[in-house]
Scaffold this motif. Structure first.
Motif, PDB file in Angstrom:
ATOM      1  N   TYR A   5       7.384   0.114 -10.453  1.00 17.14           N
ATOM      2  CA  TYR A   5       6.547   0.434  -9.299  1.00 17.14           C
ATOM      3  C   TYR A   5       7.016  -0.381  -8.082  1.00 17.14           C
ATOM      4  CZ  TYR A   5       2.659   0.489  -6.066  1.00 17.14           C
ATOM      5  OH  TYR A   5       1.908   0.589  -4.926  1.00 17.14           O
ATOM      6  N   ALA A   6       7.226  -1.675  -8.289  1.00 17.85           N
ATOM      7  CA  ALA A   6       7.700  -2.531  -7.190  1.00 17.85           C
ATOM      8  C   ALA A   6       9.032  -2.015  -6.642  1.00 17.85           C
ATOM      9  CB  ALA A   6       7.837  -3.974  -7.653  1.00 17.85           C
ATOM     10  N   ALA A   7       9.900  -1.532  -7.516  1.00 19.11           N
ATOM     11  CA  ALA A   7      11.186  -0.988  -7.068  1.00 19.11           C
ATOM     12  C   ALA A   7      10.977   0.265  -6.214  1.00 19.11           C
ATOM     13  CB  ALA A   7      12.076  -0.683  -8.266  1.00 19.11           C
ATOM     14  N   LEU A  36       5.962   7.460   3.918  1.00 15.53           N
ATOM     15  CA  LEU A  36       5.227   7.267   2.662  1.00 15.53           C
ATOM     16  C   LEU A  36       4.894   5.792   2.502  1.00 15.53           C
ATOM     17  CD1 LEU A  36       4.229   8.501  -0.065  1.00 15.53           C
ATOM     18  CD2 LEU A  36       6.404   7.715  -1.016  1.00 15.53           C
ATOM     19  N   ARG A  37       3.641   5.500   2.218  1.00 14.00           N
ATOM     20  CA  ARG A  37       3.194   4.126   1.958  1.00 14.00           C
ATOM     21  C   ARG A  37       2.604   4.062   0.568  1.00 14.00           C
ATOM     22  NH1 ARG A  37      -1.191   3.146   5.591  1.00 14.00           N
ATOM     23  NH2 ARG A  37      -1.676   1.506   4.112  1.00 14.00           N
ATOM     24  N   TRP A  38       3.119   3.180  -0.244  1.00 17.44           N
ATOM     25  CA  TRP A  38       2.568   2.951  -1.574  1.00 17.44           C
ATOM     26  C   TRP A  38       1.383   2.010  -1.421  1.00 17.44           C
ATOM     27  CZ3 TRP A  38       3.899   5.922  -5.488  1.00 17.44           C
ATOM     28  CH2 TRP A  38       5.119   6.584  -5.426  1.00 17.44           C
ATOM     29  N   LEU A  39       0.264   2.337  -2.065  1.00 16.45           N
ATOM     30  CA  LEU A  39      -0.978   1.588  -1.883  1.00 16.45           C
ATOM     31  C   LEU A  39      -1.399   0.772  -3.092  1.00 16.45           C
ATOM     32  CD1 LEU A  39      -3.015   4.415  -0.126  1.00 16.45           C
ATOM     33  CD2 LEU A  39      -1.746   2.533   0.942  1.00 16.45           C
ATOM     34  N   VAL A  56       2.964   3.830 -21.433  1.00 17.25           N
ATOM     35  CA  VAL A  56       2.141   3.189 -20.413  1.00 17.25           C
ATOM     36  C   VAL A  56       1.485   4.303 -19.606  1.00 17.25           C
ATOM     37  CG1 VAL A  56       2.097   1.724 -18.360  1.00 17.25           C
ATOM     38  CG2 VAL A  56       3.655   1.182 -20.247  1.00 17.25           C
ATOM     39  N   GLU A  57       0.150   4.281 -19.552  1.00 15.00           N
ATOM     40  CA  GLU A  57      -0.578   5.217 -18.696  1.00 15.00           C
ATOM     41  C   GLU A  57      -0.923   4.487 -17.404  1.00 15.00           C
ATOM     42  OE1 GLU A  57      -4.766   7.720 -18.418  1.00 15.00           O
ATOM     43  OE2 GLU A  57      -4.340   6.531 -20.205  1.00 15.00           O
ATOM     44  N   PHE A  58      -0.641   5.116 -16.271  1.00 17.86           N
ATOM     45  CA  PHE A  58      -0.887   4.465 -14.992  1.00 17.86           C
ATOM     46  C   PHE A  58      -1.294   5.476 -13.926  1.00 17.86           C
ATOM     47  CE2 PHE A  58       3.487   5.847 -14.666  1.00 17.86           C
ATOM     48  CZ  PHE A  58       3.602   6.269 -13.348  1.00 17.86           C
ATOM     49  N   VAL A  59      -1.862   4.943 -12.854  1.00 15.45           N
ATOM     50  CA  VAL A  59      -2.133   5.714 -11.647  1.00 15.45           C
ATOM     51  C   VAL A  59      -1.516   4.939 -10.491  1.00 15.45           C
ATOM     52  CG1 VAL A  59      -3.887   6.603 -10.070  1.00 15.45           C
ATOM     53  CG2 VAL A  59      -4.267   6.704 -12.540  1.00 15.45           C
ATOM     54  N   ALA A  60      -0.617   5.591  -9.750  1.00 11.39           N
ATOM     55  CA  ALA A  60      -0.007   5.005  -8.557  1.00 11.39           C
ATOM     56  C   ALA A  60      -0.561   5.761  -7.349  1.00 11.39           C
ATOM     57  CB  ALA A  60       1.513   5.123  -8.603  1.00 11.39           C
ATOM     58  N   ARG A  61      -1.036   5.012  -6.369  1.00 12.09           N
ATOM     59  CA  ARG A  61      -1.611   5.619  -5.177  1.00 12.09           C
ATOM     60  C   ARG A  61      -0.671   5.448  -3.989  1.00 12.09           C
ATOM     61  NH1 ARG A  61      -5.541   3.073  -3.206  1.00 12.09           N
ATOM     62  NH2 ARG A  61      -5.139   1.131  -4.288  1.00 12.09           N
ATOM     63  N   SER A  62      -0.639   6.484  -3.143  1.00 15.42           N
ATOM     64  CA  SER A  62       0.193   6.433  -1.941  1.00 15.42           C
ATOM     65  C   SER A  62      -0.483   7.216  -0.833  1.00 15.42           C
ATOM     66  CB  SER A  62       1.584   7.004  -2.227  1.00 15.42           C
ATOM     67  OG  SER A  62       1.487   8.372  -2.579  1.00 15.42           O
ATOM     68  N   GLN A  69      -2.653  10.264  -1.816  1.00 19.75           N
ATOM     69  CA  GLN A  69      -2.106  10.943  -2.993  1.00 19.75           C
ATOM     70  C   GLN A  69      -2.224  10.000  -4.183  1.00 19.75           C
ATOM     71  OE1 GLN A  69       1.804  12.879  -2.216  1.00 19.75           O
ATOM     72  NE2 GLN A  69       1.649  11.829  -0.251  1.00 19.75           N
ATOM     73  N   ARG A  70      -2.223  10.564  -5.358  1.00 17.16           N
ATOM     74  CA  ARG A  70      -2.186   9.743  -6.564  1.00 17.16           C
ATOM     75  C   ARG A  70      -1.327  10.418  -7.610  1.00 17.16           C
ATOM     76  NH1 ARG A  70      -7.434   8.944  -9.588  1.00 17.16           N
ATOM     77  NH2 ARG A  70      -6.512   9.954 -11.334  1.00 17.16           N
ATOM     78  N   MET A  71      -0.622   9.598  -8.335  1.00 14.35           N
ATOM     79  CA  MET A  71       0.227  10.081  -9.426  1.00 14.35           C
ATOM     80  C   MET A  71      -0.309   9.456 -10.706  1.00 14.35           C
ATOM     81  SD  MET A  71       4.243   9.423  -9.938  1.00 14.35           S
ATOM     82  CE  MET A  71       5.081   9.875 -11.411  1.00 14.35           C
TER      83      MET A  71
END
Length: 92
Positions: A5-7, A36-39, A56-62, A69-71
């Motif tokens: 995610y950091a990458a 695009l901004r990662w949140l 790994v289950e995750f939610v990434a927000r942007s 948006q969310r992934m």
């Protein structure tokens, strides 16, 4: 997962490709769309199936163009030569 995610946040495609399993790794990655901004990242679950397989289950927000948006993905990882690599994922 957190390092990948950091990458993404930092645009470090070299790291993403280096931590992607060779059997599913793309040749290149397209840059993020301008603006695009990662949140944030929320890791919801981590399951180890055996010493060399995990999910790994995750939610990434942007946010892009003022729209949130969310992934939501469950990613599969494989451990080879002591290092975990991203194999693939199923998004919801």
């Amino acid at each position: 997962m957190r390092s990948r995610y950091a990458a993404y946040v930092l645009g470090r495609h070299d790291y993403l490709l280096a931590t992607w399993h060779p059997s599913t790794r793309p040749a290149t990655l397209a840059p993020d769309p301008p603006g695009l901004r990662w949140l944030g990242l929320e890791v919801r679950a981590h399951r180890v199936q055996d010493p060399t397989h995990a999910t790994v289950e995750f939610v990434a927000r942007s946010k892009l163009g003022g729209r949130a948006q969310r992934m939501h993905e469950t990613s599969r990882f494989v451990r080879e030569d002591g290092a975990w690599t991203y194999l693939d994922g199923e998004t919801r």
